[in-house]
Scaffold this active site. Structure first.
Site, short mmCIF file in Angstrom:
data_model
loop_
_atom_site.label_atom_id
_atom_site.label_comp_id
_atom_site.label_asym_id
_atom_site.label_seq_id
_atom_site.Cartn_x
_atom_site.Cartn_y
_atom_site.Cartn_z
CD GLU A 47 4.94 0.17 -2.53
OE1 GLU A 47 4.48 -0.30 -3.60
OE2 GLU A 47 4.75 1.34 -2.17
CG ASP A 66 -2.69 -3.07 2.93
OD1 ASP A 66 -3.90 -2.94 3.17
OD2 ASP A 66 -2.22 -2.94 1.80
CG HIS A 79 1.34 -1.84 -4.36
ND1 HIS A 79 1.61 -0.49 -4.21
CD2 HIS A 79 0.00 -1.95 -4.20
CE1 HIS A 79 0.49 0.15 -3.97
NE2 HIS A 79 -0.49 -0.71 -3.96
C1 GLP Z 1 -3.45 0.46 -1.92
C2 GLP Z 1 -3.69 -0.85 -1.17
C3 GLP Z 1 -3.74 -2.02 -2.10
C4 GLP Z 1 -4.59 -1.70 -3.32
C5 GLP Z 1 -3.96 -0.56 -4.06
C6 GLP Z 1 -4.67 -0.18 -5.34
O1 GLP Z 1 -2.12 0.80 -2.02
N1 GLP Z 1 -2.74 -1.09 -0.16
O2 GLP Z 1 -4.23 -3.15 -1.42
O3 GLP Z 1 -4.71 -2.82 -4.14
O4 GLP Z 1 -3.96 0.56 -3.21
O5 GLP Z 1 -5.61 0.80 -5.08
P1 GLP Z 1 -6.75 1.25 -6.05
O6 GLP Z 1 -7.75 0.16 -6.04
O7 GLP Z 1 -7.28 2.50 -5.42
O8 GLP Z 1 -6.12 1.47 -7.37
#
Ligand code: GLP
Length: 241
Positions: free
Chosen positions: A143, A67, A138
């Site tokens: 989402e 993304d 997500h």
């Molecule tokens: C973001 C990314 C995701 C990721 C998520 C969780 O929103 N788009 O790909 O898995 O955050 O993030 P974290 O690893 O910081 O909890």
């Protein structure tokens, strides 16, 4: 689904890095699907260490990210292009033309989504997809919603996600409210998926994703029907299972 229970974040990172290393060693032309957020940082650090030791060669590897924020340039420190460069790509011998993320500044968002689907298709498909899970379930930026989206699309970020990610933005920064994300089809078409989850704050959603119904309100629940998922999670993240 294989579940690998590890002690902590460090062990989770090394275990996931081991799987990715094996992938790259066994198939030097591997296509890696990569993720951002705080969870994969340790995986990237470990892979860089092994690269620096001479154990890994990324010269024929392709990376395709999940993304990108809509509206951010690759030079913006909050863009995922920048994150990937800083956390991983600039430290290894990957060819710039083999690095793929959606273009956050694309003038025609629909055309950009189709272009990204073509990139995935033309790469021959993702061999190993590294995946984190958001606090609302997500994956990528898919989402919670009423349907699973197939292809790359632009999504509005939920208030939960905006809140979770505002730790990366200072007061003066404008936090993007929408993003490009790979659709569920591309994620599910990866030959192998490695999911990494760490910490108590993810325990409830991880349990729901694995043991609840397959439901677009919990996008990660779709992983229950992929035939090669390895979940690497620390004890805190697994504490509700
Ligand atoms: C973001 C990314 C995701 C990721 C998520 C969780 O929103 N788009 O790909 O898995 O955050 O993030 P974290 O690893 O910081 O909890």
């Amino acid at each position: 689904m294989k579940i690998v229970r590890v002690e902590d974040y460090d062990k989770m990172s090394r275990t996931a890095a081991n799987i990715i290393s094996a992938q790259v060693i066994l198939k030097p032309t591997s296509v890696l699907g990569l993720a951002t957020g705080s969870t994969p940082i340790g995986v990237y650090q470990q892979l860089i260490k092994w690269y620096e030791k001479g154990d890994l060669d990324f010269s024929q590897v392709t990376t395709i990210n999940l993304d990108e924020y809509k509206g951010l340039s690759p030079e913006d420190a909050h863009s995922y292009k920048y994150y990937m460069r800083d956390a991983f790509h600039k430290h290894i011998n990957i060819k710039p033309e083999n690095i793929h993320l959606p273009n956050g500044l694309a003038e025609d968002p629909d055309a950009e989504c189709r272009r990204y689907d073509d990139v995935i298709q033309n790469s021959g498909g993702v061999d190993t997809q590294l995946l984190g899970i958001g606090h609302n379930g997500h994956i990528g930026f898919n989402e919670p919603g009423s349907v699973f989206h197939r292809d790359t699309y632009v999504t509005d970020l939920t208030s939960r996600t905006l809140e979770a990610n505002n730790r990366f933005f200072s007061k003066e920064d404008v936090q993007p409210v929408s993003a490009y994300t790979m659709g569920i089809k591309a994620i599910m078409q990866a030959k192998r998926i490695v999911v990494i989850v760490s910490g108590k704050s993810k325990a409830a959603i991880l349990n729901t994703a694995l043991n609840g119904p397959i439901d677009p309100q919990v996008p990660a629940s779709i992983l229950q029907i992929h035939n090669d998922v390895t979940l690497i999670a620390d004890q805190d993240a697994l504490s509700y299972l």
